[in-house]
Design a protein around this motif. Structure first.
Motif, PDB file in Angstrom:
ATOM      1  N   VAL A 172      12.276 -24.645  19.599  1.00  0.00           N
ATOM      2  CA  VAL A 172      12.329 -24.689  21.059  1.00  0.00           C
ATOM      3  C   VAL A 172      11.970 -23.347  21.694  1.00  0.00           C
ATOM      4  O   VAL A 172      11.404 -23.293  22.782  1.00  0.00           O
ATOM      5  CB  VAL A 172      13.732 -25.149  21.535  1.00  0.00           C
ATOM      6  N   GLY A 173      12.278 -22.254  21.000  1.00  0.00           N
ATOM      7  CA  GLY A 173      12.106 -20.936  21.592  1.00  0.00           C
ATOM      8  C   GLY A 173      10.666 -20.555  21.875  1.00  0.00           C
ATOM      9  O   GLY A 173      10.346 -20.062  22.966  1.00  0.00           O
ATOM     10  N   PHE A 174       9.777 -20.777  20.900  1.00  0.00           N
ATOM     11  CA  PHE A 174       8.377 -20.385  21.079  1.00  0.00           C
ATOM     12  C   PHE A 174       7.714 -21.152  22.218  1.00  0.00           C
ATOM     13  O   PHE A 174       6.851 -20.625  22.912  1.00  0.00           O
ATOM     14  CB  PHE A 174       7.602 -20.583  19.776  1.00  0.00           C
ATOM     15  N   ALA A 175       8.135 -22.406  22.400  1.00  0.00           N
ATOM     16  CA  ALA A 175       7.569 -23.201  23.500  1.00  0.00           C
ATOM     17  C   ALA A 175       8.115 -22.744  24.844  1.00  0.00           C
ATOM     18  O   ALA A 175       7.365 -22.603  25.817  1.00  0.00           O
ATOM     19  CB  ALA A 175       7.877 -24.678  23.273  1.00  0.00           C
ATOM     20  N   LEU A 176       9.411 -22.482  24.895  1.00  0.00           N
ATOM     21  CA  LEU A 176      10.042 -22.152  26.167  1.00  0.00           C
ATOM     22  C   LEU A 176       9.740 -20.729  26.625  1.00  0.00           C
ATOM     23  O   LEU A 176       9.622 -20.473  27.827  1.00  0.00           O
ATOM     24  CB  LEU A 176      11.555 -22.355  26.057  1.00  0.00           C
ATOM     25  N   GLU A 177       9.588 -19.801  25.687  1.00  0.00           N
ATOM     26  CA  GLU A 177       9.393 -18.400  26.069  1.00  0.00           C
ATOM     27  C   GLU A 177       8.094 -18.182  26.830  1.00  0.00           C
ATOM     28  O   GLU A 177       7.961 -17.204  27.575  1.00  0.00           O
ATOM     29  CB  GLU A 177       9.428 -17.502  24.833  1.00  0.00           C
ATOM     30  N   ARG A 178       7.131 -19.087  26.672  1.00  0.00           N
ATOM     31  CA  ARG A 178       5.866 -18.954  27.397  1.00  0.00           C
ATOM     32  C   ARG A 178       6.008 -19.318  28.868  1.00  0.00           C
ATOM     33  O   ARG A 178       5.106 -19.070  29.664  1.00  0.00           O
ATOM     34  CB  ARG A 178       4.789 -19.851  26.745  1.00  0.00           C
ATOM     35  N   ARG A 179       7.153 -19.880  29.215  1.00  0.00           N
ATOM     36  CA  ARG A 179       7.381 -20.341  30.578  1.00  0.00           C
ATOM     37  C   ARG A 179       8.453 -19.536  31.294  1.00  0.00           C
ATOM     38  O   ARG A 179       8.957 -19.949  32.326  1.00  0.00           O
ATOM     39  CB  ARG A 179       7.754 -21.829  30.555  1.00  0.00           C
ATOM     40  N   THR A 180       8.831 -18.405  30.707  1.00  0.00           N
ATOM     41  CA  THR A 180       9.844 -17.571  31.326  1.00  0.00           C
ATOM     42  C   THR A 180       9.576 -16.115  30.978  1.00  0.00           C
ATOM     43  O   THR A 180       8.576 -15.793  30.341  1.00  0.00           O
ATOM     44  CB  THR A 180      11.256 -17.997  30.860  1.00  0.00           C
ATOM     45  N   THR A 181      10.468 -15.241  31.404  1.00  0.00           N
ATOM     46  CA  THR A 181      10.333 -13.823  31.085  1.00  0.00           C
ATOM     47  C   THR A 181      11.283 -13.455  29.950  1.00  0.00           C
ATOM     48  O   THR A 181      12.231 -14.188  29.640  1.00  0.00           O
ATOM     49  CB  THR A 181      10.661 -12.959  32.309  1.00  0.00           C
ATOM     50  N   ARG A 182      11.000 -12.324  29.373  1.00  0.00           N
ATOM     51  CA  ARG A 182      11.779 -11.879  28.220  1.00  0.00           C
ATOM     52  C   ARG A 182      13.255 -11.701  28.582  1.00  0.00           C
ATOM     53  O   ARG A 182      14.145 -12.156  27.871  1.00  0.00           O
ATOM     54  CB  ARG A 182      11.178 -10.556  27.728  1.00  0.00           C
ATOM     55  N   TRP A 183      13.532 -11.035  29.694  1.00  0.00           N
ATOM     56  CA  TRP A 183      14.930 -10.761  30.033  1.00  0.00           C
ATOM     57  C   TRP A 183      15.663 -12.036  30.424  1.00  0.00           C
ATOM     58  O   TRP A 183      16.857 -12.185  30.142  1.00  0.00           O
ATOM     59  CB  TRP A 183      15.012  -9.703  31.133  1.00  0.00           C
ATOM     60  N   ARG A 184      14.955 -12.981  31.065  1.00  0.00           N
ATOM     61  CA  ARG A 184      15.604 -14.257  31.410  1.00  0.00           C
ATOM     62  C   ARG A 184      15.961 -15.032  30.140  1.00  0.00           C
ATOM     63  O   ARG A 184      17.025 -15.656  30.061  1.00  0.00           O
ATOM     64  CB  ARG A 184      14.688 -15.099  32.300  1.00  0.00           C
ATOM     65  N   PHE A 185      15.053 -15.032  29.174  1.00  0.00           N
ATOM     66  CA  PHE A 185      15.296 -15.732  27.916  1.00  0.00           C
ATOM     67  C   PHE A 185      16.541 -15.174  27.233  1.00  0.00           C
ATOM     68  O   PHE A 185      17.460 -15.924  26.857  1.00  0.00           O
ATOM     69  CB  PHE A 185      14.083 -15.585  26.999  1.00  0.00           C
ATOM     70  N   HIS A 186      16.595 -13.849  27.060  1.00  0.00           N
ATOM     71  CA  HIS A 186      17.729 -13.234  26.372  1.00  0.00           C
ATOM     72  C   HIS A 186      19.031 -13.405  27.148  1.00  0.00           C
ATOM     73  O   HIS A 186      20.080 -13.683  26.550  1.00  0.00           O
ATOM     74  CB  HIS A 186      17.451 -11.744  26.132  1.00  0.00           C
TER      75      HIS A 186
END
Length: 209
Positions: free
Chosen positions: A71-85
């Motif tokens: 799920v992470g590789f797909a979702l990270e393209r649609r958000t920013t690094r700090w939002r993800f973490h």
């Protein structure tokens, strides 16, 4: 080149697990104190965060790592690094806290004999999956087309969270953490919390997925 928050998180998994194994050989009590979330929460408050990245063994680490990668590789393209973490840490911490508090309540009622000892990222990972399910264009379009009242939408997602949780039921599994994680993901997905208002450099435009 944009850094992958998924790879960074997997790296933290690996470092923390190596540290766990090393400390267990030297002083198992220290490893417990640093990484295991349990009641009362105010005794070792740092474990609210550290427990999210810790795991009970190789199988636990591998299963959570595979799920995160899916799920992470797909979702990270649609958000920013700090939002993800931030999303990963916050949802994982909240899911773990609910697991501990719920178990403490059952303990006080005499329904269980031992307090919960929580380790693992499954609450956060379930939140990521919940976000993808609730925040995609297909789900949003379907709910808009049906015209469900927000209260009925909440009930629908609640039932879905229960079904997902029951599908993962097994001895030793933190089911409350899974349930809370999915619910948090559903709520965040409907509000598009991970959608950046000001994309980071090299971040592609947010597609409707």
């Amino acid at each position: 080149m944009r850094t992958s928050p998924t790879i960074e998180t997997l790296g933290v998994f690996a470092v923390v697990f190596a540290l766990q194994q090393t400390l267990t050989l030297v002083d198992a009590g220290l490893s417990f104190a640093l990484f295991v979330l349990s009641a009362p929460l105010d005794v070792r408050p740092w474990t609210v965060v550290t427990s999210v990245y810790a795991h009970t063994g190789w199988q636990h680490l591998l299963s959570n790592s595979i799920a995160l990668a899916l799920v992470g590789f797909a979702l990270e393209r649609r958000t920013t690094r700090w939002r993800f973490h931030t999303f990963f840490i916050v949802t994982g911490a909240i899911a773990g806290i609910f697991q501990v508090v719920f178990n403490r309540l059952l303990l006080q009622l005499g329904l269980v004999e031992h307090q919960a000892l929580v380790l693992g990222a499954s609450g956060a990972v379930f939140a990521l999956f919940g976000y993808v399910i609730a925040g995609n264009r297909l789900t949003g379009g379907l709910l808009d087309r049906i015209g469900l009242d927000p209260r009925w939408q909440a009930l629908l997602f609640g039932v879905a969270a229960v079904l997902v949780t029951l599908a993962t039921a097994a001895p030793g599994i933190a089911l409350v953490a899974h349930f809370v994680g999915v619910l948090l993901g559903f709520a965040a997905g409907r509000m598009n919390l991970l959608r950046p208002t000001d994309p980071e450099p090299d971040t592609p435009p947010m597609p409707e997925y």
